[in-house]
Design a protein around this motif. Structure first.
Motif, PDB file in Angstrom:
ATOM      1  N   PHE A 116       0.857  -1.180   0.000  1.00 46.60           N
ATOM      2  CA  PHE A 116       0.000   0.000   0.000  1.00 46.60           C
ATOM      3  C   PHE A 116       0.899   1.238   0.000  1.00 46.60           C
ATOM      4  CE2 PHE A 116      -3.123  -2.885   2.129  1.00 46.60           C
ATOM      5  CZ  PHE A 116      -4.204  -2.678   1.279  1.00 46.60           C
ATOM      6  N   VAL A 117       0.670   2.115  -0.973  1.00 47.44           N
ATOM      7  CA  VAL A 117       1.521   3.308  -1.098  1.00 47.44           C
ATOM      8  C   VAL A 117       0.660   4.568  -0.987  1.00 47.44           C
ATOM      9  CG1 VAL A 117       3.139   4.557  -2.594  1.00 47.44           C
ATOM     10  CG2 VAL A 117       3.111   2.050  -2.609  1.00 47.44           C
ATOM     11  N   VAL A 118       1.145   5.537  -0.222  1.00 45.92           N
ATOM     12  CA  VAL A 118       0.477   6.843  -0.130  1.00 45.92           C
ATOM     13  C   VAL A 118       1.431   7.890  -0.672  1.00 45.92           C
ATOM     14  CG1 VAL A 118      -0.432   8.597   1.449  1.00 45.92           C
ATOM     15  CG2 VAL A 118      -0.868   6.168   1.896  1.00 45.92           C
ATOM     16  N   VAL A 119       0.943   8.760  -1.552  1.00 49.76           N
ATOM     17  CA  VAL A 119       1.775   9.848  -2.069  1.00 49.76           C
ATOM     18  C   VAL A 119       1.179  11.173  -1.585  1.00 49.76           C
ATOM     19  CG1 VAL A 119       2.763  10.961  -4.097  1.00 49.76           C
ATOM     20  CG2 VAL A 119       2.397   8.478  -4.104  1.00 49.76           C
ATOM     21  N   LEU A 120       1.923  11.859  -0.718  1.00 48.91           N
ATOM     22  CA  LEU A 120       1.470  13.148  -0.182  1.00 48.91           C
ATOM     23  C   LEU A 120       1.920  14.265  -1.116  1.00 48.91           C
ATOM     24  CD1 LEU A 120       2.542  12.633   3.562  1.00 48.91           C
ATOM     25  CD2 LEU A 120       0.284  12.231   2.544  1.00 48.91           C
ATOM     26  N   GLY A 121       0.974  14.992  -1.684  1.00 46.00           N
ATOM     27  CA  GLY A 121       1.295  16.078  -2.615  1.00 46.00           C
ATOM     28  C   GLY A 121       1.210  15.570  -4.041  1.00 46.00           C
ATOM     29  N   GLN A 122       0.432  16.268  -4.871  1.00 43.09           N
ATOM     30  CA  GLN A 122       0.274  15.856  -6.259  1.00 43.09           C
ATOM     31  C   GLN A 122       0.659  16.998  -7.201  1.00 43.09           C
ATOM     32  OE1 GLN A 122      -0.622  12.581  -7.240  1.00 43.09           O
ATOM     33  NE2 GLN A 122      -0.190  12.252  -5.081  1.00 43.09           N
ATOM     34  N   GLY A 123       1.808  17.623  -6.907  1.00 48.93           N
ATOM     35  CA  GLY A 123       2.414  18.523  -7.886  1.00 48.93           C
ATOM     36  C   GLY A 123       3.028  17.649  -8.973  1.00 48.93           C
ATOM     37  N   ALA A 124       3.855  18.242  -9.809  1.00 48.56           N
ATOM     38  CA  ALA A 124       4.432  17.472 -10.921  1.00 48.56           C
ATOM     39  C   ALA A 124       5.151  16.221 -10.406  1.00 48.56           C
ATOM     40  CB  ALA A 124       5.395  18.348 -11.715  1.00 48.56           C
ATOM     41  N   ALA A 125       5.985  16.381  -9.371  1.00 49.12           N
ATOM     42  CA  ALA A 125       6.732  15.221  -8.870  1.00 49.12           C
ATOM     43  C   ALA A 125       5.798  14.217  -8.199  1.00 49.12           C
ATOM     44  CB  ALA A 125       7.821  15.681  -7.895  1.00 49.12           C
ATOM     45  N   ARG A 184      -6.064   4.981   6.799  1.00 50.26           N
ATOM     46  CA  ARG A 184      -6.379   3.772   7.568  1.00 50.26           C
ATOM     47  C   ARG A 184      -7.517   3.009   6.876  1.00 50.26           C
ATOM     48  NH1 ARG A 184      -7.844   5.908  12.450  1.00 50.26           N
ATOM     49  NH2 ARG A 184      -5.698   6.499  12.833  1.00 50.26           N
ATOM     50  N   GLU A 185      -8.518   3.759   6.449  1.00 54.54           N
ATOM     51  CA  GLU A 185      -9.662   3.130   5.801  1.00 54.54           C
ATOM     52  C   GLU A 185      -9.272   2.503   4.460  1.00 54.54           C
ATOM     53  OE1 GLU A 185     -13.941   4.719   4.321  1.00 54.54           O
ATOM     54  OE2 GLU A 185     -13.154   5.589   6.185  1.00 54.54           O
ATOM     55  N   ALA A 186      -8.446   3.229   3.714  1.00 52.64           N
ATOM     56  CA  ALA A 186      -8.070   2.745   2.371  1.00 52.64           C
ATOM     57  C   ALA A 186      -7.171   1.518   2.441  1.00 52.64           C
ATOM     58  CB  ALA A 186      -7.359   3.867   1.616  1.00 52.64           C
ATOM     59  N   THR A 187      -6.552   1.289   3.612  1.00 54.69           N
ATOM     60  CA  THR A 187      -5.627   0.154   3.729  1.00 54.69           C
ATOM     61  C   THR A 187      -6.210  -0.938   4.620  1.00 54.69           C
ATOM     62  OG1 THR A 187      -4.505   1.274   5.569  1.00 54.69           O
ATOM     63  CG2 THR A 187      -3.565   1.599   3.384  1.00 54.69           C
ATOM     64  N   ASP A 188      -7.513  -0.984   4.711  1.00 55.30           N
ATOM     65  CA  ASP A 188      -8.212  -1.997   5.520  1.00 55.30           C
ATOM     66  C   ASP A 188      -7.743  -1.967   6.971  1.00 55.30           C
ATOM     67  OD1 ASP A 188      -9.194  -2.694   3.006  1.00 55.30           O
ATOM     68  OD2 ASP A 188      -7.607  -4.190   2.712  1.00 55.30           O
ATOM     69  N   GLY A 189      -7.413  -0.786   7.465  1.00 51.81           N
ATOM     70  CA  GLY A 189      -7.062  -0.633   8.868  1.00 51.81           C
ATOM     71  C   GLY A 189      -5.606  -0.897   9.208  1.00 51.81           C
ATOM     72  N   ARG A 190      -4.797  -1.354   8.225  1.00 50.93           N
ATOM     73  CA  ARG A 190      -3.426  -1.752   8.596  1.00 50.93           C
ATOM     74  C   ARG A 190      -2.383  -0.645   8.460  1.00 50.93           C
ATOM     75  NH1 ARG A 190      -0.526  -3.313   4.259  1.00 50.93           N
ATOM     76  NH2 ARG A 190       0.752  -4.821   5.362  1.00 50.93           N
ATOM     77  N   GLY A 191      -2.673   0.408   7.700  1.00 51.01           N
ATOM     78  CA  GLY A 191      -1.698   1.480   7.488  1.00 51.01           C
ATOM     79  C   GLY A 191      -0.931   1.257   6.202  1.00 51.01           C
ATOM     80  N   ALA A 192      -0.190   2.276   5.789  1.00 43.92           N
ATOM     81  CA  ALA A 192       0.539   2.217   4.511  1.00 43.92           C
ATOM     82  C   ALA A 192       1.883   1.518   4.697  1.00 43.92           C
ATOM     83  CB  ALA A 192       0.761   3.628   3.990  1.00 43.92           C
ATOM     84  N   ASP A 193       2.325   0.826   3.649  1.00 44.95           N
ATOM     85  CA  ASP A 193       3.670   0.229   3.667  1.00 44.95           C
ATOM     86  C   ASP A 193       4.720   1.275   3.282  1.00 44.95           C
ATOM     87  OD1 ASP A 193       2.933  -2.633   4.148  1.00 44.95           O
ATOM     88  OD2 ASP A 193       1.761  -2.234   2.334  1.00 44.95           O
ATOM     89  N   VAL A 194       4.333   2.150   2.359  1.00 46.42           N
ATOM     90  CA  VAL A 194       5.250   3.198   1.917  1.00 46.42           C
ATOM     91  C   VAL A 194       4.483   4.516   1.878  1.00 46.42           C
ATOM     92  CG1 VAL A 194       6.783   4.012   0.068  1.00 46.42           C
ATOM     93  CG2 VAL A 194       6.487   1.545   0.435  1.00 46.42           C
ATOM     94  N   VAL A 195       5.052   5.551   2.488  1.00 45.47           N
ATOM     95  CA  VAL A 195       4.520   6.907   2.324  1.00 45.47           C
ATOM     96  C   VAL A 195       5.580   7.719   1.605  1.00 45.47           C
ATOM     97  CG1 VAL A 195       3.802   9.031   3.478  1.00 45.47           C
ATOM     98  CG2 VAL A 195       2.996   6.824   4.332  1.00 45.47           C
ATOM     99  N   VAL A 196       5.205   8.332   0.497  1.00 44.53           N
ATOM    100  CA  VAL A 196       6.105   9.212  -0.231  1.00 44.53           C
ATOM    101  C   VAL A 196       5.697  10.646   0.107  1.00 44.53           C
ATOM    102  CG1 VAL A 196       6.939   9.955  -2.491  1.00 44.53           C
ATOM    103  CG2 VAL A 196       6.276   7.550  -2.144  1.00 44.53           C
ATOM    104  N   ASP A 197       6.613  11.404   0.696  1.00 45.48           N
ATOM    105  CA  ASP A 197       6.307  12.808   0.948  1.00 45.48           C
ATOM    106  C   ASP A 197       6.821  13.631  -0.223  1.00 45.48           C
ATOM    107  OD1 ASP A 197       5.933  15.368   1.712  1.00 45.48           O
ATOM    108  OD2 ASP A 197       7.247  15.306   3.459  1.00 45.48           O
ATOM    109  N   ALA A 198       5.906  13.998  -1.109  1.00 43.91           N
ATOM    110  CA  ALA A 198       6.281  14.816  -2.263  1.00 43.91           C
ATOM    111  C   ALA A 198       5.833  16.257  -2.048  1.00 43.91           C
ATOM    112  CB  ALA A 198       5.659  14.238  -3.536  1.00 43.91           C
ATOM    113  N   ALA A 199       5.441  16.572  -0.809  1.00 46.77           N
ATOM    114  CA  ALA A 199       4.991  17.931  -0.500  1.00 46.77           C
ATOM    115  C   ALA A 199       6.072  18.694   0.268  1.00 46.77           C
ATOM    116  CB  ALA A 199       3.698  17.886   0.306  1.00 46.77           C
ATOM    117  N   GLY A 200       6.712  18.023   1.201  1.00 48.22           N
ATOM    118  CA  GLY A 200       7.860  18.641   1.877  1.00 48.22           C
ATOM    119  C   GLY A 200       7.519  19.618   2.979  1.00 48.22           C
ATOM    120  N   ALA A 201       6.281  19.607   3.444  1.00 53.00           N
ATOM    121  CA  ALA A 201       5.929  20.515   4.543  1.00 53.00           C
ATOM    122  C   ALA A 201       6.325  19.864   5.864  1.00 53.00           C
ATOM    123  CB  ALA A 201       4.432  20.807   4.515  1.00 53.00           C
TER     124      ALA A 201
END
Ligand code: ZN
Ligand code: ZN
Length: 346
Positions: free
Chosen positions: A167-176, A226-243
């Motif tokens: 399960f992957v989450v990508v924070l920030g949807q700018g070009a990168a 949490r909901e999108a991953t059936d309660g287990r959490g993400a395996d990878v979070v990509v921070d593409a926002a940098g805040a």
């Protein structure tokens, strides 16, 4: 009389002047490139407004660039005049310990073309041939400027190694961020969740095959993940926002054993940070810097084969004469612009 060429020179913060200069000449091992297009990213904007530490003015900015080879110097035999090329802007010394280990992106004397040395907001540039990568004829030189960013995104994901079924989450949807979303899908991730505060960017993320989108301006992102991953959490979070404020929730949304890939960068300190989640969930944090030459060829191939979709990334184009207008527009609305491209195009 020497031939002339023009460059957009940043002489002071927010002051770009179009200056005529003698046209550079390709020496041993170098090629002279007629610049077609330069995409402007956040790094350039920081330099433009005088907020990037350590940049000395006057400077010609521009590092995400494509062009056409006009001439080659003695001993440069790989390219021919007329060849369409992408520039690799990571200029490494080739002799320090990092370069010797094949990690030129960490070169102790590295410079970024357009930051530590004059870059591509010009009609012509000269570079050693090894920094120039042939582009297929059918690719638009304007769109192909995005391949430099794609190569940095690939470099980052190679470090975090997204496995199929993760399960992957990508924070920030700018070009990168959008490119991260696409590459995560291509790596076979079980589900990719795209997070942004912009409905327009979330619509693009959907088109780029994000399985779920989360509007951070209206939803609790940790709960949504949490909901999108059936309660287990993400395996990878990509921070593409940098805040800096995103670090704590990013760690919170990770599953035990998860990986945080820090792609977006900030010079600001992180408040209220505790290392406890790193210990308790045995998390791994990856930093990622720029790209290596090994990332460029595969990034070109991904676009040439149509595996990565660059439609919709370029918000506007400007001729070199209007480079200042491009930066002013970018500064006014950085959140609603993916990439602005400066240059004559094809
Ligand atoms: Zn950039
Ligand atoms: Zn080096």
């Amino acid at each position: 009389m020497a031939e002339h060429t023009r460059a957009a020179v940043l002489t002071a913060p927010r002051r770009l002047e179009l200056v005529a200069r003698p046209k550079p000449v390709a020496r041993e091992g170098e090629a002279l490139v007629r610049v077609a297009a330069t995409a402007v990213c956040h790094t350039d904007l920081e330099i433009y407004i005088g907020r990037h530490p350590g940049v000395r003015l006057p400077r010609v900015m521009g590092h995400e660039a494509t062009g056409v080879v006009e001439a080659v110097g003695p001993g440069a035999g790989r390219l021919r005049p007329g060849q369409r090329v992408l520039l690799n802007p990571i200029i490494a010394c080739g002799s320090c310990d990092c370069c010797a280990r094949g990690r030129g992106n960490l070169c102790r004397r590295a410079g970024l073309f357009g930051r530590e040395m004059d870059g591509s907001l010009a009609e012509h540039v000269v570079l050693p041939e090894r920094y120039l990568y042939p582009l297929p004829e059918h690719l638009s030189l304007t769109k192909a400027t995005l391949i430099e960013t794609l190569a940095t995104v690939r470099h980052a994901q190679e470090r975090a190694r997204i496995a199929p079924e993760e399960f992957v989450v990508v924070l920030g949807q700018g070009a990168a961020g959008l490119l991260h979303t696409q590459l995560a899908k291509l790596s076979g991730a079980r589900k990719v969740v795209a997070v942004s505060r912009s409905p327009a960017k979330l619509a693009l993320a959907r088109r780029m095959k994000a399985d779920e989108v989360v509007d951070a301006s209206r939803q609790d992102v940790v709960a949504a993940v949490r909901e999108a991953t059936d309660g287990r959490g993400a395996d990878v979070v990509v921070d593409a926002a940098g805040a800096p404020a995103l670090l704590a929730p990013a760690l919170e949304m990770l599953a035990p054993g998860g990986k945080l890939l820090l792609y977006g960068i900030s010079h600001r300190p992180v408040a209220d940070f505790t290392t406890f989640p790193l210990y308790f969930k045995e998390l791994t944090i990856y930093g990622s810097r720029a790209l290596t030459p090994e990332d460029v060829g595969p990034a070109i191939a991904l676009v040439a084969e149509g595996a990565v979709d660059l439609e919709g990334f370029i918000t506007a184009t400007y001729p070199l004469e209007r480079a200042a207008a491009a930066f002013d527009d970018y500064e006014r609305a950085p959140g609603s612009i993916l990439r602005l491209v400066i240059g004559p195009g094809e």
